[in-house]
Write a protein that holds these residues in place. Structure first.
Motif, short mmCIF file in Angstrom:
data_model
loop_
_atom_site.label_atom_id
_atom_site.label_comp_id
_atom_site.label_asym_id
_atom_site.label_seq_id
_atom_site.Cartn_x
_atom_site.Cartn_y
_atom_site.Cartn_z
N PRO A 1 -5.93 -7.98 9.63
CA PRO A 1 -6.29 -7.49 8.30
C PRO A 1 -7.15 -8.51 7.57
O PRO A 1 -6.95 -9.72 7.71
N GLY B 1 0.83 -1.20 0.00
CA GLY B 1 0.00 0.00 0.00
C GLY B 1 0.87 1.25 0.00
O GLY B 1 2.08 1.20 -0.23
N HIS C 1 -6.09 -6.37 3.36
CA HIS C 1 -6.45 -4.96 3.47
C HIS C 1 -7.12 -4.73 4.82
O HIS C 1 -7.60 -5.67 5.47
N ALA C 2 -7.11 -3.49 5.26
CA ALA C 2 -7.71 -3.12 6.53
C ALA C 2 -8.75 -2.02 6.28
O ALA C 2 -8.53 -1.14 5.44
N SER D 1 -0.27 2.60 5.22
CA SER D 1 -0.61 1.25 4.76
C SER D 1 0.64 0.52 4.28
O SER D 1 0.76 -0.70 4.46
N LYS D 2 1.57 1.25 3.67
CA LYS D 2 2.82 0.64 3.23
C LYS D 2 3.63 0.15 4.43
O LYS D 2 4.19 -0.95 4.42
N PHE E 1 -7.33 1.49 6.51
CA PHE E 1 -6.10 1.81 5.78
C PHE E 1 -6.10 1.36 4.33
O PHE E 1 -5.23 1.75 3.56
N GLY E 2 -7.05 0.54 3.94
CA GLY E 2 -7.10 0.08 2.57
C GLY E 2 -6.11 -1.04 2.30
O GLY E 2 -5.78 -1.84 3.17
N HIS E 3 -5.59 -1.07 1.07
CA HIS E 3 -4.68 -2.13 0.63
C HIS E 3 -3.38 -2.10 1.43
O HIS E 3 -2.73 -1.05 1.56
N LEU E 4 -3.00 -3.25 1.99
CA LEU E 4 -1.76 -3.37 2.74
C LEU E 4 -0.69 -4.13 1.96
O LEU E 4 0.44 -3.65 1.82
N ILE F 1 2.48 -0.75 7.39
CA ILE F 1 1.83 -1.93 7.95
C ILE F 1 2.07 -3.13 7.03
O ILE F 1 2.34 -4.25 7.49
N GLY F 2 1.97 -2.90 5.71
CA GLY F 2 2.19 -3.98 4.75
C GLY F 2 3.60 -4.52 4.82
O GLY F 2 3.82 -5.73 4.69
#
Length: 201
Positions: free
Chosen positions: A163, A60, A183-184, A64-65, A187-190, A67-68
């Motif tokens: 997630p 993400g 995804h969360a 988000s990046k 936050f969207g896409h992780l 977390i990813g």
């Protein structure tokens, strides 16, 4: 919690002579829906095999990046970008065994144990300290995992605490198209990794 499971030998030797046993656990769990899968998916889930190909790992943006990246590290996935993936699939009478190797260096092993049948049961996927309770939906001849719950170090956790995940595999022109994504809500896409794999001869 998943009990002790006998790990398969991930060499080609590990799948020899196991077709009937593998067929019992996969076909018995899915019942008639087994025959709704594409023939290639039926075969890989009864005979095992090795799939290889190039994949894309996508993170993400912003927080988000971050977390990813942490999630990728816990899953032993080597960052974002294009990379090679090898998936070694074998079976015995107790479980399915998947060993994924990213770029020849980062290895992730999972054990999938069936409980009951599709109508009244689920699968337990154990990857390191994490156990996921999963069911399978067969949609347009494809295999879709759907998460029902989590355990971390044996402790049950609510699904909303982790997630959300999406995972499927389908056949495109004789190759195996797969997608695994997280995804969360806030936050969207992780993180996701996906691509086309083919059987290694």
């Amino acid at each position: 919690m998943v009990g002790p499971a006998r790990r398969a030998n991930f060499s080609a030797k590990g799948t020899v002579g196991l077709e009937n046993m593998a067929k019992n656990i996969v076909q018995a769990w899915l019942g008639d829906n087994f025959y709704q899968l594409a023939p290639e998916l039926q075969q890989i889930h009864t005979k095992g095999g090795v799939l290889v190909g190039e994949i894309d790992v996508i993170l993400g943006t912003g927080i988000s990046k971050f977390i990813g990246q942490r999630l990728a590290k816990k899953l032993n996935i080597p960052g974002a970008g294009k990379m090679q993936l090898k998936v070694d699939i074998s079976h015995d009478e107790q479980a399915l065994y998947w060993r994924r190797v990213f770029n020849g260096t980062h290895q992730v092993e999972s054990i999938f144990q069936p409980q009951g049948t599709q109508q009244h049961g689920y699968w337990l996927e154990t990857t390191g300290p994490l156990t996921m309770k999963l069911t399978v939906d067969v949609v347009d001849s494809a295999w879709h995992w759907r998460c029902l719950g989590f355990k971390f170090l044996g402790v049950p956790l609510p699904v909303w605490l982790f997630p959300q995940s999406k995972a499927y595999k389908r056949i495109e022109n004789g190759q195996y198209r797969f997608f695994v994504g997280f995804h969360a809500p806030l936050f969207g896409h992780l993180l996701s990794y996906s691509g086309l794999l083919q059987v290694q001869s």
